[in-house]
Each structure stands twice: as structure tokens, then as C-alpha cells.
Design a protein around this motif. Structure first.
Motif, PDB file in Angstrom:
ATOM      1  N   UNK A  95      12.816  -0.105  15.736  1.00 59.17           N
ATOM      2  CA  UNK A  95      12.501  -1.517  15.501  1.00 59.17           C
ATOM      3  C   UNK A  95      11.088  -1.679  14.972  1.00 59.17           C
ATOM      4  N   UNK A  96      10.151  -0.875  15.464  1.00 57.78           N
ATOM      5  CA  UNK A  96       8.773  -0.947  14.992  1.00 57.78           C
ATOM      6  C   UNK A  96       8.713  -0.523  13.524  1.00 57.78           C
ATOM      7  N   UNK A  97       9.427   0.557  13.184  1.00 52.20           N
ATOM      8  CA  UNK A  97       9.432   1.031  11.802  1.00 52.20           C
ATOM      9  C   UNK A  97      10.071  -0.012  10.893  1.00 52.20           C
ATOM     10  N   UNK A  98      11.208  -0.584  11.327  1.00 51.74           N
ATOM     11  CA  UNK A  98      11.870  -1.604  10.529  1.00 51.74           C
ATOM     12  C   UNK A  98      10.971  -2.821  10.338  1.00 51.74           C
ATOM     13  N   UNK A  99      10.308  -3.251  11.398  1.00 54.83           N
ATOM     14  CA  UNK A  99       9.405  -4.399  11.297  1.00 54.83           C
ATOM     15  C   UNK A  99       8.262  -4.099  10.332  1.00 54.83           C
ATOM     16  N   UNK A 100       7.730  -2.887  10.397  1.00 57.78           N
ATOM     17  CA  UNK A 100       6.642  -2.501   9.494  1.00 57.78           C
ATOM     18  C   UNK A 100       7.122  -2.495   8.048  1.00 57.78           C
ATOM     19  N   UNK A 101       8.337  -1.994   7.822  1.00 56.50           N
ATOM     20  CA  UNK A 101       8.884  -1.970   6.469  1.00 56.50           C
ATOM     21  C   UNK A 101       9.122  -3.384   5.946  1.00 56.50           C
ATOM     22  N   UNK A 102       9.653  -4.245   6.794  1.00 55.73           N
ATOM     23  CA  UNK A 102       9.880  -5.626   6.375  1.00 55.73           C
ATOM     24  C   UNK A 102       8.565  -6.328   6.068  1.00 55.73           C
ATOM     25  N   UNK A 103       7.558  -6.088   6.905  1.00 56.89           N
ATOM     26  CA  UNK A 103       6.247  -6.685   6.673  1.00 56.89           C
ATOM     27  C   UNK A 103       5.653  -6.173   5.363  1.00 56.89           C
ATOM     28  N   UNK A 104       5.762  -4.868   5.132  1.00 60.24           N
ATOM     29  CA  UNK A 104       5.235  -4.300   3.891  1.00 60.24           C
ATOM     30  C   UNK A 104       5.946  -4.888   2.680  1.00 60.24           C
ATOM     31  N   UNK A 105       7.262  -5.048   2.793  1.00 61.20           N
ATOM     32  CA  UNK A 105       8.026  -5.637   1.702  1.00 61.20           C
ATOM     33  C   UNK A 105       7.639  -7.078   1.462  1.00 61.20           C
ATOM     34  N   UNK A 106       7.444  -7.823   2.532  1.00 64.22           N
ATOM     35  CA  UNK A 106       7.060  -9.229   2.411  1.00 64.22           C
ATOM     36  C   UNK A 106       5.687  -9.350   1.758  1.00 64.22           C
ATOM     37  N   UNK A 165      -4.151  -0.889   8.533  1.00 64.77           N
ATOM     38  CA  UNK A 165      -2.981  -0.040   8.409  1.00 64.77           C
ATOM     39  C   UNK A 165      -1.926  -0.518   9.399  1.00 64.77           C
ATOM     40  N   UNK A 166      -0.702  -0.729   8.903  1.00 68.93           N
ATOM     41  CA  UNK A 166       0.403  -1.173   9.740  1.00 68.93           C
ATOM     42  C   UNK A 166       1.294   0.030  10.009  1.00 68.93           C
ATOM     43  N   UNK A 167       1.539   0.312  11.272  1.00 67.23           N
ATOM     44  CA  UNK A 167       2.427   1.420  11.628  1.00 67.23           C
ATOM     45  C   UNK A 167       1.747   2.766  11.544  1.00 67.23           C
ATOM     46  N   UNK A 168       2.564   3.816  11.725  1.00 66.09           N
ATOM     47  CA  UNK A 168       2.023   5.176  11.750  1.00 66.09           C
ATOM     48  C   UNK A 168       2.490   6.015  10.570  1.00 66.09           C
ATOM     49  N   UNK A 169       3.434   5.509   9.799  1.00 66.81           N
ATOM     50  CA  UNK A 169       3.975   6.275   8.678  1.00 66.81           C
ATOM     51  C   UNK A 169       3.141   6.048   7.422  1.00 66.81           C
ATOM     52  N   UNK A 170       3.095   7.063   6.548  1.00 67.28           N
ATOM     53  CA  UNK A 170       2.344   6.877   5.301  1.00 67.28           C
ATOM     54  C   UNK A 170       3.074   5.904   4.382  1.00 67.28           C
ATOM     55  N   UNK A 171       2.322   5.266   3.505  1.00 67.15           N
ATOM     56  CA  UNK A 171       2.934   4.344   2.551  1.00 67.15           C
ATOM     57  C   UNK A 171       3.578   5.135   1.424  1.00 67.15           C
ATOM     58  N   UNK A 172       4.527   4.493   0.759  1.00 65.45           N
ATOM     59  CA  UNK A 172       5.183   5.104  -0.389  1.00 65.45           C
ATOM     60  C   UNK A 172       4.372   4.893  -1.651  1.00 65.45           C
ATOM     61  N   UNK A 173       4.941   5.303  -2.768  1.00 66.33           N
ATOM     62  CA  UNK A 173       4.250   5.226  -4.053  1.00 66.33           C
ATOM     63  C   UNK A 173       3.836   3.800  -4.394  1.00 66.33           C
ATOM     64  N   UNK A 174       4.732   2.834  -4.133  1.00 63.14           N
ATOM     65  CA  UNK A 174       4.447   1.437  -4.452  1.00 63.14           C
ATOM     66  C   UNK A 174       4.004   0.633  -3.231  1.00 63.14           C
ATOM     67  N   UNK A 175       3.990   1.259  -2.058  1.00 67.74           N
ATOM     68  CA  UNK A 175       3.682   0.568  -0.800  1.00 67.74           C
ATOM     69  C   UNK A 175       4.585  -0.652  -0.632  1.00 67.74           C
TER      70      UNK A 175
END
Length: 116
Positions: A5-16, A36-46
Motif C-alpha cells: 500500500x505504501x508503494x502504491x500510494x507513492x506511485x500514485x503520488x508520483x504520477x499525480x 524523497x517519497x518512499x524508499x524505491x528509486x525513481x524511474x527514467x521519467x519519475x
């Protein structure tokens, strides 16, 4: 499960955040300010679209000078979402307008994770 849920929330926030339109007065992104949001690295486009298999669609309707509306759809994978469920959550950003689909997220979560 909580980490999903934390990862999904971070991904949704990054997308938003990445989907926000910019003007000539471009504001700095959170990452540009050292946040920095979350613990995972960002992707190419963040962006949420950096996640393999995730598809995002958006459309905006502009009518005259007074009507601005739109919708965004996020598909976590190309399979059957009713048979291959994924964790989901809803976050209300400003509490204004119709939040279509929020009741379905709530109902599906309850039916899958009943504690009784």
C-alpha cells in the motif's frame, strides 16, 4: 501487505505530481527540492508510467470559457482486474467534485480482506 500500500500510494503520488501541467512560471518538483517519497528509486521519467505494465490514460474537455473537466484512468496491468486483483487505495486531494470509482475500491477491498 502494508508495504504494498505504501508503494502504491507513492506511485500514485508520483504520477499525480508528474501529471500536473506547467506554465511559464514552472515550479520546482519535490525531488528538485531534495524531498524523497518512499524508499524505491525513481524511474527514467519519475512517473507512474515508469512502472512496467502500468497504463495511464487521460482526457480533458474544454467547452467555452467556463467548463474544464477531465478524467484519468490507471490500469495496473493488462490482465483481468477482477480475477487478478491488485492492492488499491483512494486519496482525495481537494475534496471537490465527483470521485468516480472510490466506492468500488472500498467495496472490493472489503470483500477481499474480510476479517470475520
Amino acid at each position: 501487505m502494508a508495504r504494498e500500500y505504501v508503494v502504491l500510494a507513492a506511485l500514485l503520488l508520483a504520477g499525480f505530481v508528474s501529471a500536473q501541467t506547467t506554465t511559464s512560471n514552472t515550479r520546482p518538483r519535490a525531488s528538485d527540492l531534495g524531498l524523497k517519497v518512499g524508499i524505491l528509486p525513481t524511474g527514467r521519467l519519475n512517473a507512474i508510467t515508469d512502472v512496467a505494465g502500468v497504463e495511464v490514460g487521460h482526457t480533458t474537455i474544454i467547452s467555452g470559457n467556463n467548463i474544464r473537466t477531465g478524467v484519468t484512468a490507471v490500469l495496473p496491468h493488462s490482465g483481468n482486474l477482477y480475477r487478478e486483483k491488485v492492492p488499491g487505495a483512494v486519496f482525495v486531494g481537494n475534496g471537490f467534485g465527483k470521485l468516480a470509482g472510490s466506492t468500488q475500491v472500498d467495496e472490493m477491498a472489503r470483500s477481499k480482506h474480510r476479517s470475520c
